[in-house]
Design a protein around this motif. Structure first.
Motif, PDB file in Angstrom:
ATOM      1  N   MET A  96     -13.426 -30.688  -8.892  1.00 41.60           N
ATOM      2  CA  MET A  96     -12.943 -29.643  -8.014  1.00 41.60           C
ATOM      3  C   MET A  96     -11.479 -29.900  -7.684  1.00 41.60           C
ATOM      4  O   MET A  96     -11.112 -31.009  -7.328  1.00 41.60           O
ATOM      5  CB  MET A  96     -13.790 -29.623  -6.731  1.00 41.60           C
ATOM      6  N   LYS A  97     -10.663 -28.886  -7.806  1.00 46.04           N
ATOM      7  CA  LYS A  97      -9.262 -29.003  -7.396  1.00 46.04           C
ATOM      8  C   LYS A  97      -9.154 -28.729  -5.909  1.00 46.04           C
ATOM      9  O   LYS A  97      -9.755 -27.783  -5.403  1.00 46.04           O
ATOM     10  CB  LYS A  97      -8.392 -28.028  -8.172  1.00 46.04           C
ATOM     11  N   VAL A  98      -8.418 -29.591  -5.208  1.00 48.43           N
ATOM     12  CA  VAL A  98      -8.246 -29.434  -3.767  1.00 48.43           C
ATOM     13  C   VAL A  98      -6.772 -29.599  -3.403  1.00 48.43           C
ATOM     14  O   VAL A  98      -5.986 -30.190  -4.145  1.00 48.43           O
ATOM     15  CB  VAL A  98      -9.087 -30.460  -2.974  1.00 48.43           C
ATOM     16  N   SER A  99      -6.431 -29.050  -2.245  1.00 48.65           N
ATOM     17  CA  SER A  99      -5.084 -29.206  -1.696  1.00 48.65           C
ATOM     18  C   SER A  99      -5.048 -30.455  -0.827  1.00 48.65           C
ATOM     19  O   SER A  99      -5.952 -30.680  -0.016  1.00 48.65           O
ATOM     20  CB  SER A  99      -4.707 -27.989  -0.849  1.00 48.65           C
ATOM     21  N   PHE A 100      -4.007 -31.235  -0.991  1.00 47.46           N
ATOM     22  CA  PHE A 100      -3.777 -32.425  -0.172  1.00 47.46           C
ATOM     23  C   PHE A 100      -2.695 -32.094   0.847  1.00 47.46           C
ATOM     24  O   PHE A 100      -1.615 -31.619   0.480  1.00 47.46           O
ATOM     25  CB  PHE A 100      -3.281 -33.591  -1.046  1.00 47.46           C
ATOM     26  N   TRP A 101      -2.993 -32.337   2.107  1.00 46.24           N
ATOM     27  CA  TRP A 101      -2.033 -32.149   3.194  1.00 46.24           C
ATOM     28  C   TRP A 101      -1.701 -33.535   3.746  1.00 46.24           C
ATOM     29  O   TRP A 101      -2.558 -34.217   4.309  1.00 46.24           O
ATOM     30  CB  TRP A 101      -2.622 -31.254   4.280  1.00 46.24           C
ATOM     31  N   ASP A 102      -0.462 -33.959   3.545  1.00 45.54           N
ATOM     32  CA  ASP A 102       0.020 -35.271   3.952  1.00 45.54           C
ATOM     33  C   ASP A 102       0.279 -35.241   5.457  1.00 45.54           C
ATOM     34  O   ASP A 102       1.023 -34.390   5.950  1.00 45.54           O
ATOM     35  CB  ASP A 102       1.310 -35.563   3.187  1.00 45.54           C
ATOM     36  N   HIS A 147      -3.259 -34.450  20.970  1.00 46.12           N
ATOM     37  CA  HIS A 147      -2.199 -34.433  19.965  1.00 46.12           C
ATOM     38  C   HIS A 147      -2.402 -33.200  19.090  1.00 46.12           C
ATOM     39  O   HIS A 147      -3.346 -33.141  18.324  1.00 46.12           O
ATOM     40  CB  HIS A 147      -2.226 -35.693  19.106  1.00 46.12           C
ATOM     41  N   ALA A 148      -1.551 -32.220  19.230  1.00 45.75           N
ATOM     42  CA  ALA A 148      -1.676 -30.997  18.439  1.00 45.75           C
ATOM     43  C   ALA A 148      -0.822 -31.120  17.183  1.00 45.75           C
ATOM     44  O   ALA A 148       0.399 -31.283  17.271  1.00 45.75           O
ATOM     45  CB  ALA A 148      -1.244 -29.793  19.266  1.00 45.75           C
ATOM     46  N   LEU A 149      -1.451 -31.065  16.024  1.00 50.48           N
ATOM     47  CA  LEU A 149      -0.711 -31.165  14.762  1.00 50.48           C
ATOM     48  C   LEU A 149       0.127 -29.911  14.540  1.00 50.48           C
ATOM     49  O   LEU A 149      -0.281 -28.805  14.871  1.00 50.48           O
ATOM     50  CB  LEU A 149      -1.667 -31.339  13.591  1.00 50.48           C
ATOM     51  N   THR A 150       1.295 -30.117  13.957  1.00 51.41           N
ATOM     52  CA  THR A 150       2.194 -29.033  13.567  1.00 51.41           C
ATOM     53  C   THR A 150       2.729 -29.343  12.173  1.00 51.41           C
ATOM     54  O   THR A 150       2.406 -30.375  11.592  1.00 51.41           O
ATOM     55  CB  THR A 150       3.387 -28.908  14.533  1.00 51.41           C
ATOM     56  N   THR A 151       3.585 -28.474  11.664  1.00 50.63           N
ATOM     57  CA  THR A 151       4.199 -28.727  10.358  1.00 50.63           C
ATOM     58  C   THR A 151       5.096 -29.962  10.387  1.00 50.63           C
ATOM     59  O   THR A 151       5.441 -30.486   9.332  1.00 50.63           O
ATOM     60  CB  THR A 151       5.012 -27.508   9.888  1.00 50.63           C
ATOM     61  N   LYS A 152       5.443 -30.437  11.551  1.00 49.48           N
ATOM     62  CA  LYS A 152       6.236 -31.671  11.648  1.00 49.48           C
ATOM     63  C   LYS A 152       5.414 -32.880  11.194  1.00 49.48           C
ATOM     64  O   LYS A 152       5.934 -33.797  10.569  1.00 49.48           O
ATOM     65  CB  LYS A 152       6.721 -31.868  13.088  1.00 49.48           C
ATOM     66  N   GLU A 153       4.102 -32.881  11.523  1.00 50.76           N
ATOM     67  CA  GLU A 153       3.244 -34.021  11.186  1.00 50.76           C
ATOM     68  C   GLU A 153       2.394 -33.804   9.937  1.00 50.76           C
ATOM     69  O   GLU A 153       1.956 -34.767   9.318  1.00 50.76           O
ATOM     70  CB  GLU A 153       2.266 -34.318  12.342  1.00 50.76           C
ATOM     71  N   CYS A 154       2.130 -32.560   9.602  1.00 48.22           N
ATOM     72  CA  CYS A 154       1.150 -32.258   8.551  1.00 48.22           C
ATOM     73  C   CYS A 154       1.706 -31.179   7.627  1.00 48.22           C
ATOM     74  O   CYS A 154       1.975 -30.060   8.069  1.00 48.22           O
ATOM     75  CB  CYS A 154      -0.147 -31.786   9.212  1.00 48.22           C
ATOM     76  N   ARG A 155       1.851 -31.533   6.344  1.00 45.48           N
ATOM     77  CA  ARG A 155       2.420 -30.598   5.371  1.00 45.48           C
ATOM     78  C   ARG A 155       1.648 -30.625   4.067  1.00 45.48           C
ATOM     79  O   ARG A 155       1.165 -31.678   3.642  1.00 45.48           O
ATOM     80  CB  ARG A 155       3.866 -30.972   5.057  1.00 45.48           C
ATOM     81  N   PHE A 156       1.582 -29.436   3.433  1.00 44.34           N
ATOM     82  CA  PHE A 156       0.999 -29.369   2.103  1.00 44.34           C
ATOM     83  C   PHE A 156       1.787 -30.290   1.190  1.00 44.34           C
ATOM     84  O   PHE A 156       3.013 -30.315   1.215  1.00 44.34           O
ATOM     85  CB  PHE A 156       1.039 -27.925   1.576  1.00 44.34           C
ATOM     86  N   CYS A 157       1.072 -31.045   0.364  1.00 44.58           N
ATOM     87  CA  CYS A 157       1.723 -32.003  -0.526  1.00 44.58           C
ATOM     88  C   CYS A 157       1.518 -31.639  -1.995  1.00 44.58           C
ATOM     89  O   CYS A 157       2.486 -31.459  -2.712  1.00 44.58           O
ATOM     90  CB  CYS A 157       1.189 -33.398  -0.233  1.00 44.58           C
ATOM     91  N   HIS A 158       0.251 -31.527  -2.419  1.00 51.57           N
ATOM     92  CA  HIS A 158      -0.012 -31.245  -3.823  1.00 51.57           C
ATOM     93  C   HIS A 158      -1.462 -30.817  -4.028  1.00 51.57           C
ATOM     94  O   HIS A 158      -2.262 -30.880  -3.104  1.00 51.57           O
ATOM     95  CB  HIS A 158       0.313 -32.452  -4.694  1.00 51.57           C
TER      96      HIS A 158
END
Length: 87
Positions: A1-7, A50-61
């Motif tokens: 299965m292909k999945v998105s990784f969010w760093d 702790h509310a995650l935002t694009t500062k802490e969590c971003r699409f990687c690959h």
């Protein structure tokens, strides 16, 4: 299965920086949903308010994943890979 990784990186109160990946199906592209999964994980680790935002969590690959991780994603919608300081 292909999945998105969010760093994801989160600064802990003890000064250490957590690093983990949030894995979701590739058709899930809404960051707020991914942040919700990350916040659920953090709450389970007793790291609250702790509310995650694009500062802490971003699409990687996008990548193929193991059967075990695929099962976890099928079951709860996401999986976590702990990288650093997640204990």
């Amino acid at each position: 299965m292909k999945v998105s990784f969010w760093d994801t990186y989160v600064q802990r109160k003890d000064g250490r920086r957590m690093h983990f990946d949030i894995l979701v199906p590739i058709n899930l592209k809404e960051p707020k949903i991914v942040f919700g999964f990350g916040n659920e994980y953090l709450k389970n680790k007793s790291i609250e308010n702790h509310a995650l935002t694009t500062k802490e969590c971003r699409f990687c690959h996008i990548e193929d994943t193991s059967e075990e991780l695929t099962e976890a994603i099928d079951k709860k919608g996401y999986a976590i890979i702990e990288m650093e300081n997640c204990d």
